[in-house]
Design a protein around this motif. Structure first.
Motif, short mmCIF file in Angstrom:
data_model
loop_
_atom_site.label_atom_id
_atom_site.label_comp_id
_atom_site.label_asym_id
_atom_site.label_seq_id
_atom_site.Cartn_x
_atom_site.Cartn_y
_atom_site.Cartn_z
N LYS A 1 60.41 30.11 40.71
CA LYS A 1 59.27 29.74 41.74
C LYS A 1 58.98 31.21 42.33
N GLN A 2 59.85 32.07 42.76
CA GLN A 2 59.57 33.37 43.41
C GLN A 2 58.63 34.19 42.51
N ARG A 3 59.36 34.32 41.10
CA ARG A 3 58.62 35.20 40.06
C ARG A 3 57.02 34.66 39.82
N GLU A 4 57.02 33.25 39.81
CA GLU A 4 55.65 32.64 39.61
C GLU A 4 54.73 33.03 40.95
N GLU A 5 55.26 33.03 42.05
CA GLU A 5 54.34 33.22 42.99
C GLU A 5 53.89 34.82 43.09
N MET B 1 69.41 28.15 42.69
CA MET B 1 69.16 29.52 42.62
C MET B 1 68.03 29.97 41.65
N LYS B 2 68.47 29.50 40.55
CA LYS B 2 67.69 29.89 39.16
C LYS B 2 66.25 29.36 39.45
N GLU B 3 66.17 28.22 40.19
CA GLU B 3 64.75 27.37 40.24
C GLU B 3 64.01 28.14 41.41
N GLU B 4 64.83 28.58 42.24
CA GLU B 4 64.01 29.21 43.21
C GLU B 4 63.63 30.79 42.87
#
Length: 193
Positions: free
Chosen positions: A151-155, A145-148
């Motif tokens: 990735k969402q923040r980076e996107e 979940m943290k990795e997801e």
């Protein structure tokens, strides 16, 4: 494999979602469990492994061991149903369609002897084992979940920067407009007419 009906009861209570339960159909026998690897399903179990588990059930059934042409039923642990009115070690099923059978014509001593040679007698705390398993699974889920989220923040940041580059807003910043027409030509725009 459960040592007796009380240990079978503990296995029923503290089994793992990836466990497949085996038992001689309609006779008393040991409860045998096969733990699947992550991503495996009950349909992925090789025929040889099914035969091994069925032979182990038959060999550890007082009546079943002496009887030819028996069936061994198997299902996922999550399909086992235990009600308060049931005897110790007794189970039912939530969904009968998810219970499979394998026919055992007779005891095959070579299989039983091979399995008995690898047998280890351990006294396990089934509850503790299950809680450790669940803790590891929760930790893995948290990491995922943290990795997801990362990735969402980076996107989101990437899209924001792309939108900023396409926008004219950055062109009309006062700091960029340090000169006027008068500065460039020597004439004031009011003098033009």
């Amino acid at each position: 494999m459960g040592y007796d009906k009380n240990e079978n009861e503990e296995l029923i209570k503290w089994g793992w979602p990836e466990d497949v339960w085996f038992h001689v159909d309609k006779l008393s026998s040991a409860h045998v469990y096969l733990r699947l690897n992550p991503g495996q399903t009950i349909n992925d179990i090789p025929k040889e492994v099914l035969e091994d588990a069925a032979q182990l059930c038959k060999a550890n059934s007082i009546t079943g061991n002496k009887t030819n042409n028996i069936d061994v039923v198997y299902t996922m642990w999550s399909n086992l149903k235990k009600t308060p009115s049931m005897d110790v070690g007794q189970v039912g099923f939530h969904r009968d369609k998810e219970v499979y059978k394998i026919h055992v014509e007779k005891r095959i001593n070579e299989i039983v002897n091979r399995l008995n040679k690898t047998k280890e007698d351990k006294k396990l705390n089934f509850r503790e084992e299950r809680e450790n398993r669940d803790r590891l699974e929760r930790n893995e889920e948290k990491k995922r979940m943290k990795e997801e989220q990362r990735k969402q923040r980076e996107e989101i940041e990437k899209r924001r920067k792309e939108a900023e580059l396409r926008s004219y807003d950055s062109l009309f910043v006062e700091q960029s407009m340090q000169t006027t027409n008068k500065d460039n030509t020597g004439y004031d725009s009011d003098d033009f007419m």
